[in-house]
Design a protein around this motif. Structure first.
Motif, mmCIF file in Angstrom:
data_model
loop_
_atom_site.group_PDB
_atom_site.id
_atom_site.type_symbol
_atom_site.label_atom_id
_atom_site.label_comp_id
_atom_site.label_asym_id
_atom_site.label_seq_id
_atom_site.Cartn_x
_atom_site.Cartn_y
_atom_site.Cartn_z
ATOM 1 N N ALA A 84 1.227 -1.474 0.084
ATOM 2 C CA ALA A 84 -0.282 0.053 0.186
ATOM 3 C C ALA A 84 0.657 1.368 -0.045
ATOM 4 O O ALA A 84 0.360 2.138 -0.432
ATOM 5 C CB ALA A 84 -0.767 -0.066 1.724
ATOM 6 N N ILE A 85 2.308 1.159 1.065
ATOM 7 C CA ILE A 85 2.576 2.746 0.905
ATOM 8 C C ILE A 85 3.574 2.603 -0.901
ATOM 9 O O ILE A 85 3.506 3.142 -0.611
ATOM 10 C CB ILE A 85 3.763 2.098 1.888
ATOM 11 C CG1 ILE A 85 3.405 2.398 3.067
ATOM 12 C CG2 ILE A 85 4.999 3.294 1.843
ATOM 13 C CD1 ILE A 85 4.536 2.340 4.752
ATOM 14 N N PRO A 94 11.764 6.537 0.846
ATOM 15 C CA PRO A 94 12.144 6.105 1.981
ATOM 16 C C PRO A 94 10.819 5.286 3.303
ATOM 17 O O PRO A 94 11.200 4.196 3.710
ATOM 18 C CB PRO A 94 12.820 7.411 3.231
ATOM 19 C CG PRO A 94 11.714 8.538 2.864
ATOM 20 C CD PRO A 94 11.351 8.095 0.658
ATOM 21 N N ALA A 95 9.387 5.460 2.497
ATOM 22 C CA ALA A 95 8.627 4.671 3.393
ATOM 23 C C ALA A 95 8.405 3.788 3.240
ATOM 24 O O ALA A 95 8.300 2.245 3.678
ATOM 25 C CB ALA A 95 7.661 5.514 3.933
ATOM 26 N N ALA A 99 9.262 -0.449 4.855
ATOM 27 C CA ALA A 99 8.545 -1.298 5.032
ATOM 28 C C ALA A 99 8.705 -2.694 4.699
ATOM 29 O O ALA A 99 8.462 -3.368 5.121
ATOM 30 C CB ALA A 99 7.200 -0.523 4.941
ATOM 31 N N VAL A 100 9.682 -3.107 3.413
ATOM 32 C CA VAL A 100 10.405 -3.454 3.314
ATOM 33 C C VAL A 100 11.355 -3.927 3.964
ATOM 34 O O VAL A 100 10.697 -5.556 4.213
ATOM 35 C CB VAL A 100 10.387 -3.169 1.144
ATOM 36 C CG1 VAL A 100 11.365 -4.316 1.034
ATOM 37 C CG2 VAL A 100 9.123 -3.137 0.900
#
Length: 172
Positions: A84-85, A94-95, A99-100
């Motif tokens: 979703a990000i 960077p988000a 998350a990954v």
């Protein structure tokens, strides 16, 4: 000079507020990553009694609230978050990177450390059951042994998480 600085700051604030108001993002959900992550977790937990029934021909509704089993709700949660990000902000930010990395750590932990801790608990429970009744440890409550996941359970949770995020992103 002072008045010009104030006017410039006011203009920047007004421009920022206007751009925030006009940005609706890829969906109308207030926080697509958060909603996708929670929904993927809920769907994975909901599916666990059904997969247990298919595997063992035994219905156990308590599986909805327990860890371990098929599919991995941890994997579904973190992959839905990352997907979703990526959909909302792009894969270059960077988000998405955070998350990954979080997803990789959680899935590695589920198949490694937690899976082996569950196997050790299973072995310890078996040893305790074989102790004579007068042994001080013989009456200890059994340890939870359904802690981790097999690689297949993690992969199915990850696939579920990606699907939930993609469906959430495309349906809104």
């Amino acid at each position: 000079m002072y008045r010009r600085l104030i006017n410039t700051d006011v203009m920047r604030a007004a421009d920022a507020a206007a751009s925030l108001r006009s940005y609706s993002g890829p969906s109308s959900i207030a926080n697509l990553p958060l909603v996708s992550a929670f929904l993927a977790c809920a769907v994975a937990q909901f599916l666990k009694p059904f997969t247990t029934w298919l595997k063992d021909n035994k219905w156990d509704s308590r599986r909805m609230l327990s860890s371990g089993g098929m599919p991995s709700s941890h994997s579904a949660t973190v992959t839905a978050l990352a997907t979703a990000i990526g959909l909302q902000e792009g894969a270059g930010g960077p988000a998405f990177a955070i998350a990954v990395v979080l997803a990789c750590v959680v899935m590695y932990d589920a198949t490694g450390i937690r899976l082996h801790a569950g196997r050790q608990a299973e072995l310890l429970n078996q040893i305790v059951c074989e102790l004579p009744p007068e042994h001080p440890v013989a009456n200890v409550r059994p340890l939870r042994d359904s802690l981790g996941h097999t690689p297949l359970q993690v992969a199915s949770g990850a696939l579920l998480g990606c699907l939930v995020a993609l469906l959430m992103g495309s349906s809104i």
